[in-house]
Design a protein around this motif. Structure first.
Motif, PDB file in Angstrom:
ATOM      1  N   PRO A   1       1.866   2.711  -2.144  1.00  0.00           N
ATOM      2  CA  PRO A   1       1.056   1.711  -1.433  1.00  0.00           C
ATOM      3  C   PRO A   1       1.040   2.067   0.056  1.00  0.00           C
ATOM      4  N   THR A   2       0.345   1.299   0.845  1.00  0.00           N
ATOM      5  CA  THR A   2       0.608   1.314   2.287  1.00  0.00           C
ATOM      6  C   THR A   2       1.085  -0.084   2.662  1.00  0.00           C
ATOM      7  N   HIS A   3       1.810  -0.140   3.741  1.00  0.00           N
ATOM      8  CA  HIS A   3       2.264  -1.414   4.299  1.00  0.00           C
ATOM      9  C   HIS A   3       1.579  -1.606   5.638  1.00  0.00           C
ATOM     10  N   GLU A   4       0.961  -2.741   5.796  1.00  0.00           N
ATOM     11  CA  GLU A   4       0.214  -3.030   7.024  1.00  0.00           C
ATOM     12  C   GLU A   4       0.898  -4.180   7.744  1.00  0.00           C
ATOM     13  N   PRO A   5       1.554  -3.889   8.871  1.00  0.00           N
ATOM     14  CA  PRO A   5       2.353  -4.923   9.534  1.00  0.00           C
ATOM     15  C   PRO A   5       1.527  -6.088  10.074  1.00  0.00           C
ATOM     16  N   ILE A   6       2.080  -7.288   9.916  1.00  0.00           N
ATOM     17  CA  ILE A   6       1.500  -8.502  10.501  1.00  0.00           C
ATOM     18  C   ILE A   6       2.285  -8.853  11.764  1.00  0.00           C
ATOM     19  N   ASP A   7       3.594  -8.780  11.634  1.00  0.00           N
ATOM     20  CA  ASP A   7       4.498  -8.985  12.773  1.00  0.00           C
ATOM     21  C   ASP A   7       5.744  -8.154  12.460  1.00  0.00           C
TER      22      ASP A   7
ATOM     23  N   PRO B   1      -3.765 -18.432  11.689  1.00  0.00           N
ATOM     24  CA  PRO B   1      -4.892 -17.640  11.183  1.00  0.00           C
ATOM     25  C   PRO B   1      -4.526 -16.156  11.156  1.00  0.00           C
ATOM     26  N   LEU B   2      -5.026 -15.458  10.149  1.00  0.00           N
ATOM     27  CA  LEU B   2      -4.740 -14.029  10.035  1.00  0.00           C
ATOM     28  C   LEU B   2      -6.061 -13.280  10.011  1.00  0.00           C
ATOM     29  N   ALA B   3      -6.402 -12.648  11.098  1.00  0.00           N
ATOM     30  CA  ALA B   3      -7.648 -11.871  11.157  1.00  0.00           C
ATOM     31  C   ALA B   3      -7.379 -10.482  10.593  1.00  0.00           C
ATOM     32  N   LEU B   4      -8.317  -9.984   9.793  1.00  0.00           N
ATOM     33  CA  LEU B   4      -8.152  -8.668   9.163  1.00  0.00           C
ATOM     34  C   LEU B   4      -9.135  -7.671   9.755  1.00  0.00           C
ATOM     35  N   ALA B   5      -8.749  -6.411   9.732  1.00  0.00           N
ATOM     36  CA  ALA B   5      -9.655  -5.321  10.111  1.00  0.00           C
ATOM     37  C   ALA B   5      -9.665  -4.332   8.957  1.00  0.00           C
ATOM     38  N   GLU B   6     -10.803  -3.658   8.756  1.00  0.00           N
ATOM     39  CA  GLU B   6     -10.899  -2.721   7.637  1.00  0.00           C
ATOM     40  C   GLU B   6     -10.210  -1.401   7.984  1.00  0.00           C
ATOM     41  N   ASN B   7      -9.481  -0.863   7.018  1.00  0.00           N
ATOM     42  CA  ASN B   7      -8.833   0.433   7.210  1.00  0.00           C
ATOM     43  C   ASN B   7      -9.814   1.570   6.952  1.00  0.00           C
ATOM     44  N   PRO B   8      -9.537   2.756   7.498  1.00  0.00           N
ATOM     45  CA  PRO B   8     -10.383   3.902   7.176  1.00  0.00           C
ATOM     46  C   PRO B   8     -10.243   4.238   5.690  1.00  0.00           C
ATOM     47  N   ASP B   9     -11.332   4.678   5.075  1.00  0.00           N
ATOM     48  CA  ASP B   9     -11.279   5.133   3.682  1.00  0.00           C
ATOM     49  C   ASP B   9     -11.005   6.638   3.704  1.00  0.00           C
TER      50      ASP B   9
ATOM     51  N   ALA C   1      -4.191   0.162   1.414  1.00  0.00           N
ATOM     52  CA  ALA C   1      -4.639  -1.205   1.714  1.00  0.00           C
ATOM     53  C   ALA C   1      -6.032  -1.153   2.341  1.00  0.00           C
ATOM     54  N   ASP C   2      -6.940  -1.938   1.803  1.00  0.00           N
ATOM     55  CA  ASP C   2      -8.296  -1.960   2.357  1.00  0.00           C
ATOM     56  C   ASP C   2      -8.324  -2.580   3.747  1.00  0.00           C
ATOM     57  N   TRP C   3      -7.414  -3.535   3.962  1.00  0.00           N
ATOM     58  CA  TRP C   3      -7.427  -4.249   5.237  1.00  0.00           C
ATOM     59  C   TRP C   3      -6.042  -4.239   5.874  1.00  0.00           C
ATOM     60  N   ARG C   4      -6.014  -4.286   7.157  1.00  0.00           N
ATOM     61  CA  ARG C   4      -4.775  -4.459   7.915  1.00  0.00           C
ATOM     62  C   ARG C   4      -4.950  -5.697   8.794  1.00  0.00           C
ATOM     63  N   ALA C   5      -3.843  -6.207   9.318  1.00  0.00           N
ATOM     64  CA  ALA C   5      -3.945  -7.297  10.280  1.00  0.00           C
ATOM     65  C   ALA C   5      -4.640  -6.740  11.521  1.00  0.00           C
ATOM     66  N   ALA C   6      -5.626  -7.458  12.016  1.00  0.00           N
ATOM     67  CA  ALA C   6      -6.399  -6.957  13.157  1.00  0.00           C
ATOM     68  C   ALA C   6      -5.491  -6.729  14.365  1.00  0.00           C
ATOM     69  N   ASP C   7      -4.507  -7.597  14.517  1.00  0.00           N
ATOM     70  CA  ASP C   7      -3.544  -7.438  15.616  1.00  0.00           C
ATOM     71  C   ASP C   7      -2.146  -7.591  15.046  1.00  0.00           C
TER      72      ASP C   7
END
Ligand code: C5P
Length: 224
Positions: free
Chosen positions: A22-28, A124-132, A102-108
């Motif tokens: 998988p990938t892990h996309e940090p939120i905090d 609120p959790l804003a998402l940004a799209e990851n590169p494919d 992961a298709d999306w990561r936390a935007a910040d």
């Protein structure tokens, strides 16, 4: 006379690039977005490629699996790190993108642990799209000669895989039905979608899927 037996080293001299896990996309600092990928299928494919004599680069997301013998492993955490590691590993003769990116990561990524603010309203959790990674490779002038993607689907498996093959400019898509307990499990049922059609393989251990896929790849590189 005494020709060497190359039947078990038929990828000798080839560079095979594999992504897994998988990938892990940090939120905090303590939280992340993840998925259920175990990395088992990708690691089995890297192991089988190395056994077939290839030079293997395995770009692995966070998983607790041993590095297969003869494999160069690069550990990454996020999709963007995986992308950078893949680009660094090029050129490759074959790329097999098994990772569940992961298709999306936390935007910040918050610098400190997010806290409940007492209002009763969720943060609120804003998402940004990851590169494919696969699609980018498919469109790249450094595209590997044989580009293989995976498609984990829970419905209309072959239909989605066929569309994905075209959209990402992959040569093959290995479609697997993950509606059962494939993710984390030891077995896999796959459909191999190529330019000429769909091959449905019987349910088998992930190590056997890997061996058979590597055999198909060696045949393809040898000219069919
Ligand atoms: O679009 P989907 O995620 O279903 O596509 C799966 C295929 O694309 C897999 O081969 C996966 O490794 C690859 N992929 C990628 N980068 C992404 C998303 C998927 O390389 N950001």
């Amino acid at each position: 006379i005494n020709a060497p037996d190359l039947s078990h080293s038929n990828l000798f001299g080839r560079h095979v690039l594999v992504t897994a896990g998988p990938t892990h996309e940090p939120i905090d600092p303590v939280r992340y977005i993840a998925n259920r990928s175990s990395g088992k299928q990708g690691f089995a494919i890297a192991a089988a490629a190395a056994r077939a004599g290839a030079k293997v680069t395995l770009v692995a997301g966070p998983v607790a699996l041993p590095t297969p013998p003869g494999v160069t492993r690069i550990d990454v955490e996020t999709a963007r790190e995986m992308f950078a590691a893949v680009e660094d590993a090029l050129p490759a003769d074959v790329a097999i993108m098994v990772a569940a990116v992961a298709d999306w990561r936390a935007a910040d990524e918050a610098p400190q642990k997010l806290k409940k603010d007492g209002t009763g309203l969720p943060h609120p959790l804003a998402l940004a799209e990851n590169p494919d990674i696969l699609a980018t490779l498919g469109a790249s002038n450094r595209r590997p000669g044989l580009l293989i993607g995976f498609a984990a689907e829970t419905e209309k498996v072959v239909e989605h895989a066929t569309a994905k093959r075209a959209k990402k400019n992959a040569d093959w898509i290995v479609a697997n039905d993950v509606s059962g307990n494939v993710m984390g499990g030891e077995r896999n049922t796959i459909h191999l979608v190529t330019a000429t059609g769909v091959e449905s393989w019987p349910d088998m251990p992930k190590a056997d899927v890997a061996a058979r896929l590597i055999e198909r790849i060696a045949d393809e590189l040898a000219g069919g």
